[in-house]
Design an enzyme around this catalytic site. Structure first.
Site, PDB file in Angstrom:
ATOM      1  N   LYS A  18      -8.779   4.974  -0.366  1.00 52.56           N
ATOM      2  CA  LYS A  18      -8.357   5.150  -1.761  1.00 52.56           C
ATOM      3  C   LYS A  18      -9.090   6.321  -2.399  1.00 52.56           C
ATOM      4  CE  LYS A  18      -6.940   0.494  -3.167  1.00 52.56           C
ATOM      5  NZ  LYS A  18      -7.185  -0.584  -4.162  1.00 52.56           N
ATOM      6  N   ASP A  74      -5.596  -0.767  -8.452  1.00 49.88           N
ATOM      7  CA  ASP A  74      -5.470  -2.020  -7.723  1.00 49.88           C
ATOM      8  C   ASP A  74      -4.085  -2.020  -7.114  1.00 49.88           C
ATOM      9  OD1 ASP A  74      -6.943  -4.464  -7.017  1.00 49.88           O
ATOM     10  OD2 ASP A  74      -5.173  -5.460  -7.815  1.00 49.88           O
ATOM     11  N   LYS A 183       2.899  11.636   2.295  1.00 49.13           N
ATOM     12  CA  LYS A 183       2.806  10.301   1.693  1.00 49.13           C
ATOM     13  C   LYS A 183       2.610  10.370   0.181  1.00 49.13           C
ATOM     14  CE  LYS A 183      -0.010   6.138   1.586  1.00 49.13           C
ATOM     15  NZ  LYS A 183      -1.291   5.519   1.986  1.00 49.13           N
TER      16      LYS A 183
END
Length: 214
Positions: A18, A74, A183
């Site tokens: 992340k 999240d 992506k």
């Protein structure tokens, strides 16, 4: 009215995958970043019942501890045949050792147990909730989704988490087989960019509201 983000920001994650994606997304805006891990900030308990709530918990905790604006994500994968699981518990399915290979096997086992063999029975989507929180308590929230199919066996070594078993709609390859640019790249020169990943889609909305190009 949305608040513009400038200067230095804490990326409130201890997840290296992340962190890499969020750093790349912020790069075109001249935002200096430091991670929660670099600052040795503790990971708060994620007690929310929605992705947005857990993102807010992480962002506000980092903003209070650092005195800087904090940027948190999240996210997770929701499988329709599993009634939306693992959903909020996507990371927990990987266990304390972050074994996502085992987590993917668990999803496949659950799908097999329910007889979900046909492509239409293996639908799922990734969700990303992004929150920017300031030390004074102000926050901005943005969400993105991408729908696709769960494949088996997993394909590709790129990305992280459940990427190798997720094939987004309209594509023949999984996220695990795609480069980071494919992506989550955003064509900033386009008047109407169409990013692929859930996190990039949420970030595009965030950028339009709270960021200015460097």
């Amino acid at each position: 009215m949305p608040r513009t983000l400038t200067g230095r920001v804490v990326i409130a994650t201890h997840n290296p995958g992340k962190l890499a994606e969020m750093t790349e997304l912020l790069a075109p805006f001249g935002i200096a970043t430091v991670s929660a891990g670099e600052l040795r900030l503790p990971e708060p308990d994620e007690t929310g019942t929605m992705f947005a709530e857990n993102a807010a918990i992480k962002a506000h905790a980092a903003a209070r501890a650092s005195g800087l604006p904090a940027f948190a994500d999240d996210s997770g994968i929701c499988v329709e045949a599993l009634d939306g699981a693992p959903g909020l518990f996507s990371a927990r399915w990987a266990g304390p050792g972050k074994d996502f290979a085992a987590a993917m096997r668990r999803i496949e086992s659950e799908l097999a147990r329910r007889g979900a063999a046909a492509p239409e029975a293996r639908r799922g989507h990734f969700v990303s909730a992004l929150v920017i929180a300031w030390p004074d308590g102000h926050e901005e929230l943005f969400e993105g989704r991408v729908h696709g199919e769960l494949v088996w066996p997993p394909r590709g070594q790129r990305g992280f988490g459940y990427d190798p078993m997720f094939r987004p709609d309209g594509h023949g390859r999984t996220f695990g087989e795609m480069s980071s640019e494919e992506k989550h790249g955003i064509d900033w020169a386009s008047p109407d960019p169409q990013p692929l990943s859930h996190r990039a889609r949420a970030f595009l909305a965030l950028s339009r509201a709270c960021l200015e190009r460097a």
